[in-house]
Enzyme design. Sequence first.
Site, PDB file in Angstrom:
ATOM      1  N   GLY A   1     -27.196 -27.154  13.310  1.00 55.69           N
ATOM      2  CA  GLY A   1     -28.205 -27.478  13.885  1.00 55.69           C
ATOM      3  C   GLY A   1     -29.126 -28.782  13.233  1.00 55.69           C
ATOM      4  O   GLY A   1     -29.356 -28.189  11.530  1.00 55.69           O
TER       5      GLY A   1
ATOM      6  N   ASP B   1     -19.483 -29.756  10.258  1.00 51.69           N
ATOM      7  CA  ASP B   1     -20.808 -30.055  11.082  1.00 51.69           C
ATOM      8  C   ASP B   1     -21.808 -31.787  10.039  1.00 51.69           C
ATOM      9  O   ASP B   1     -22.359 -31.861  10.609  1.00 51.69           O
ATOM     10  CB  ASP B   1     -21.626 -29.365  10.709  1.00 51.69           C
ATOM     11  N   ASN B   2     -20.320 -31.577   8.815  1.00 48.12           N
ATOM     12  CA  ASN B   2     -20.127 -32.764   8.793  1.00 48.12           C
ATOM     13  C   ASN B   2     -20.191 -33.998   8.400  1.00 48.12           C
ATOM     14  O   ASN B   2     -19.592 -34.976   8.029  1.00 48.12           O
ATOM     15  CB  ASN B   2     -20.527 -32.826   6.336  1.00 48.12           C
TER      16      ASN B   2
ATOM     17  N   ASP C   1     -36.314 -24.586   4.667  1.00 47.78           N
ATOM     18  CA  ASP C   1     -38.003 -24.886   4.300  1.00 47.78           C
ATOM     19  C   ASP C   1     -38.633 -26.973   5.471  1.00 47.78           C
ATOM     20  O   ASP C   1     -39.683 -28.006   6.361  1.00 47.78           O
ATOM     21  CB  ASP C   1     -39.211 -26.232   3.186  1.00 47.78           C
ATOM     22  N   GLY C   2     -37.192 -27.588   5.975  1.00 48.73           N
ATOM     23  CA  GLY C   2     -37.360 -28.654   6.709  1.00 48.73           C
ATOM     24  C   GLY C   2     -37.553 -30.390   6.517  1.00 48.73           C
ATOM     25  O   GLY C   2     -37.686 -30.558   6.850  1.00 48.73           O
TER      26      GLY C   2
ATOM     27  N   ARG D   1     -32.095 -42.164   8.892  1.00 43.62           N
ATOM     28  CA  ARG D   1     -30.644 -42.471   9.175  1.00 43.62           C
ATOM     29  C   ARG D   1     -29.913 -43.126  10.250  1.00 43.62           C
ATOM     30  O   ARG D   1     -30.701 -42.903  11.145  1.00 43.62           O
ATOM     31  CB  ARG D   1     -30.124 -40.973   9.210  1.00 43.62           C
TER      32      ARG D   1
ATOM     33  N   ASP E   1     -23.991 -37.640   6.404  1.00 45.15           N
ATOM     34  CA  ASP E   1     -24.430 -35.973   5.219  1.00 45.15           C
ATOM     35  C   ASP E   1     -24.078 -36.061   3.568  1.00 45.15           C
ATOM     36  O   ASP E   1     -23.390 -35.576   3.067  1.00 45.15           O
ATOM     37  CB  ASP E   1     -24.352 -34.771   6.389  1.00 45.15           C
TER      38      ASP E   1
ATOM     39  N   GLY F   1     -31.458 -28.281  11.491  1.00 45.13           N
ATOM     40  CA  GLY F   1     -33.515 -27.525  10.152  1.00 45.13           C
ATOM     41  C   GLY F   1     -33.539 -28.948   9.354  1.00 45.13           C
ATOM     42  O   GLY F   1     -34.928 -28.059   9.456  1.00 45.13           O
ATOM     43  N   ARG F   2     -33.212 -29.949   9.822  1.00 45.68           N
ATOM     44  CA  ARG F   2     -34.575 -31.153   9.032  1.00 45.68           C
ATOM     45  C   ARG F   2     -34.514 -32.701   9.453  1.00 45.68           C
ATOM     46  O   ARG F   2     -34.572 -33.050   8.522  1.00 45.68           O
ATOM     47  CB  ARG F   2     -34.565 -30.775   6.728  1.00 45.68           C
TER      48      ARG F   2
HETATM   49  P1  AMP Z   1     -26.516 -29.563   4.602  1.00 45.31           P
HETATM   50  O1  AMP Z   1     -25.361 -28.891   3.631  1.00 45.31           O
HETATM   51  O2  AMP Z   1     -27.007 -31.092   3.978  1.00 45.31           O
HETATM   52  O3  AMP Z   1     -25.105 -29.933   5.720  1.00 45.31           O
HETATM   53  O4  AMP Z   1     -26.915 -28.785   5.767  1.00 45.31           O
HETATM   54  C1  AMP Z   1     -26.263 -27.754   6.189  1.00 45.31           C
HETATM   55  C2  AMP Z   1     -26.947 -26.722   7.322  1.00 45.31           C
HETATM   56  O5  AMP Z   1     -28.700 -26.861   6.050  1.00 45.31           O
HETATM   57  C3  AMP Z   1     -27.233 -28.020   8.310  1.00 45.31           C
HETATM   58  O6  AMP Z   1     -28.069 -27.305   9.672  1.00 45.31           O
HETATM   59  C4  AMP Z   1     -29.671 -28.056   7.624  1.00 45.31           C
HETATM   60  O7  AMP Z   1     -29.580 -29.291   8.509  1.00 45.31           O
HETATM   61  C5  AMP Z   1     -29.607 -26.863   6.872  1.00 45.31           C
HETATM   62  N1  AMP Z   1     -30.830 -27.715   6.592  1.00 45.31           N
HETATM   63  C6  AMP Z   1     -30.475 -28.081   5.124  1.00 45.31           C
HETATM   64  N2  AMP Z   1     -31.604 -27.761   3.584  1.00 45.31           N
HETATM   65  C7  AMP Z   1     -32.170 -27.875   5.094  1.00 45.31           C
HETATM   66  C8  AMP Z   1     -33.715 -27.484   4.943  1.00 45.31           C
HETATM   67  N3  AMP Z   1     -34.589 -28.197   3.791  1.00 45.31           N
HETATM   68  N4  AMP Z   1     -34.090 -27.017   6.386  1.00 45.31           N
HETATM   69  C9  AMP Z   1     -34.150 -26.604   7.005  1.00 45.31           C
HETATM   70  N5  AMP Z   1     -32.566 -27.058   6.944  1.00 45.31           N
HETATM   71  C10 AMP Z   1     -32.277 -27.120   6.202  1.00 45.31           C
HETATM   72 MG    MG Z   2     -24.783 -31.240   7.124  1.00 42.82          MG
END
Ligand code: AMP
Ligand code: MG
Length: 496
Positions: free
Chosen positions: A98, A260-261, A133-134, A184, A270, A100-101
């Site tokens: 989901g 998820d990407n 940390d979002g 985005r 992403d 997350g940030r």
């Molecule tokens: P990503 O590798 O960017 O596709 O992220 C994979 C998952 O980790 C997704 O659910 C993102 O929303 C979550 N995520 C990545 N970086 C952060 C962050 N700094 N804070 C919270 N969630 C994160």
């Molecule tokens: Mg992602």
Amino acid sequence: MVHRIMTRRTLEMLTFDNTYARLPQTFYAKLNPTPFGNPPYLIHANSVAAELLDLDLGQCTRPEFAHLFGGSALAPGMEPLAMLYSGHQFGVYVPQLGDGRAILLGEATNGRGERWDLHLKGAGLTPFSRDGDGRAVLRSTIREYLCCAAMQGLGIPTTQALCLVGSDEKVYREQIETGAMLVRMAPSHVRFGSFEVFYYRKQHENLKILADYVIAQHFPHLRGTDEQYARFFTEAVERTATLIAQWQAVGWAHGVMNTDNMSILGLTLDYGPYGFMDDYDAGFICNHSDHNGRYAFDQQPYIGLWNLSCLAQALLPLAEKEALKAGLDAYTPRFEQEYLRRMRDKLGLVAEKPEDDELIRDFLALLQDSQADYTIVFRELSAFSSVEGASNGKLRDHFLDRDRFDQWATRYRDRLRIEESDDRERQIRMDRVNPKYVLRNYLAQTAIEKAQQNDFSEIDRLFTLLRNPFTDQPGMEAYALPPPNWGKHLAVSCSS
Ligand code: AMP
Ligand code: MG
């Protein structure tokens, strides 16, 4: 002209909706962005993306713009939410990921009836933040912002980046960094993982609601047709195959091709530890954390298929297995056709000959063995002289084994002759498909380091350059050179 002026909008004239917010509550968590502790300020705005919203570029420099797109204010009609999804990360199913940030602010509608999701990255904690940390750091938002512009310039389907907003907020990674937000834009942010989450939760009703929604919004021509879900899948297959063929042809690796990407619309989605290749290396791994090379450059076409098989599995409750399988079977021929077509274009070949495949492979093998620069050599190949006895010395100098190059050059010349290729006309065609400028890692790194000293000029310079990667730009010769020693093989990891 009068018409254009009349259609340009102020910020207050933007209209927002959020159709995703009308789906069942299990699809998302509604919440607002968490503003930075300090006032946000604009670092860069994308005039082309602004135009898609009919937004007057002059609006972007208003403080209200940075507030709205830096998480400090909302506009009427926005219904912010974090989207739920899951996905396969490095081959392992993770039941809940989901946003997350990132927070989907809403859909902006333009005068042409298009809807653009505005998704604010780095907008603070959400129920899906897990250990994060979002927030997003300036470094990673600059990389995404510039690469979106680069992909756009190269004609590769991608999400867009409307703007980059900075703050003085500290964010903790391996070291203390500054936070930033990026807006985005895409017609949809639905991913393969958006379907997987409902499949693995055995919520088949929700799966159907999502598929119906996606078809209604983005594949309306399929609505109500026989086997609409399988057809939708086949279109996703075709778009994904075409997208990855474009990545391969330009020498770009995504780095984290988790499901998820993967965009359901076949957009590059992403941007993390991605990379344009400098020296050609089929096994190029741009993601420092990818120890086994699962997402190495030459694995991307197979991973595309693997990811689509995950999507097919998630659609099993909605469509016949055989129909989904037929969709999957369409992947490889489509990829090969799209890839070969682009590589022929890169070699300036117009006709299709059975021996082309080998001619291309052998050229890539030559590049690999000489560790020659992918972008530069293809750009210089356009000046290849097919005149008998021409040495093509400048090009030849890129290769360690000159005899092998000469043998290849003879075959290439013969091949050009078969189709009576005209060197000058071919060069013009080749320069339209072989970019002169790509976002080399070290170029992005230079812009990042300047930005960390509050100098954003390099972002603007690269943004302008990369929007027109095929055109020689006066004074920008240095940007077309191979990386300096410090800029080769820079390590980029997932930590962003
Ligand atoms: P990503 O590798 O960017 O596709 O992220 C994979 C998952 O980790 C997704 O659910 C993102 O929303 C979550 N995520 C990545 N970086 C952060 C962050 N700094 N804070 C919270 N969630 C994160
Ligand atoms: Mg992602």
